[in-house]
Design an enzyme around this catalytic site. Sequence first.
Site: not given
Length: 466
Positions: A277-279, A296
């Site tokens: 779950d990378t930003i 992430s």
Amino acid sequence: KSKKLHGLNASGPAPQNISIEYFTENNLKKIPSYGPLPVTVPGAVDGWVKLHEKFGKLEFKSLFSPTIEYANNGFPVTETIAYYLDRSKERFQNYPNFKKVWLKNGRMPIKGEIFKNPQLARTLSIIAEKGRSGFYEGEIAQTIADFIQLQGGFLSYEDLSSFHSEWTPPVSSNYRGYDVWELPPNGQGIAALQILNILENYNLKKMGLFSSEYIHLFTEAKKLAFADRAKYYADPNFSNIPVKELISKSYAKERAKLINMKKAALADEPGILESGDTIYLTAADKYGNMISLIQSNYRGMGSGMMPPGLGFMLQDRGELFSLDKSHRNALQGGKRPFHTIIPAFVTLDGEPFMSFGVMGGATQPQAHAQIIINMVDFGLNLQEAGDAPRIVHSGSSQPTDEVMTNGGKLSLESGFSKSIENELTAKGHKLEYQRGVFGGYQAIMLKDGVYYGASESRKDGQAAGY
């Protein structure tokens, strides 16, 4: 003011007391994807603190105010996030403390629903008040350590309290006049530089973006870079990583000789060098300061491990360690695992030109290279470079796997013609379409004193300025 590019590596290490022997004794052939065992020290908070200490202008406490307000009062869930949350329900619903935060109505939040997380608001309030010590010492650190050990993991209070992120000089390679900058291992950023170095030996502009010749060549260059990624990329504090040699032009020329322009390679043997779950966000200010930042949890939401009352899930980056003792990326207490997340930067004639990144695991170095190629070789603008259909090859050697022997799978995003697919199949490529593998790109470009922003449609995001 210093006219210098700085790099910060805030990836956390494995717990000091973990070892390969534990996995051997328990007949585990690999590190699990979920649960307490892949959890490494969470590094993001220390990274925020280090960035603020060096470059921050606003009061540290004030930085958290908008997020705390959203966590307390809620925000509408976007369509993209709702889609991925729904996919995570079955996987995580029976893990401790998950339902209390995410399944308040017996289901995951849906598109447009106002989602609140008061537990996270409290956690962020403590960090805002106490800074680094609010997370790595005291109540939060003790809660995390006690919970992970209760679940059968190794993360301790001492692992948390002793952690400090590391200022790391970025490394670069010049691609047709543009200096592309990445962070060195334990991340995979230099894979993008290796791909670009190999492709610089060819006239891509003549081939064209929508040609099977270019797609084939790009895929073969990627295979070669990822073979080296699997063998050499690891924590440089524990192994001698030959970064200079890997990103050298002479090495790229030797690797390029291995490419057969008429046939897809089935194996991707690494090169032999002497001596895994990378930003994403990028921001720029009126003074010309720019930041390229990525963080992430891995595997979507992370490990499934939610310490009670804190409102967040711990990451599972430790899964990317190898259990082969002879591997540079072998699991060891206090060692950082191979990391997939990579921020990027470009300078032109020594001046800031572009800050960018692409979310998406092993897609990232492939997409970094494609963004640069789209702009430099194919003349696309900042937005078009991200919007253009992508090429993603999967199945190459991972830092925890054996060398690829089946050629892997090539995914072409919609936009490429059927005739191109047929030509690639004739060269031996195995084509498949995978949803969600094509990444998510954001960028800021500085040109003639003007900022240009870009944000693509594959993920939630926006480009905004004032």
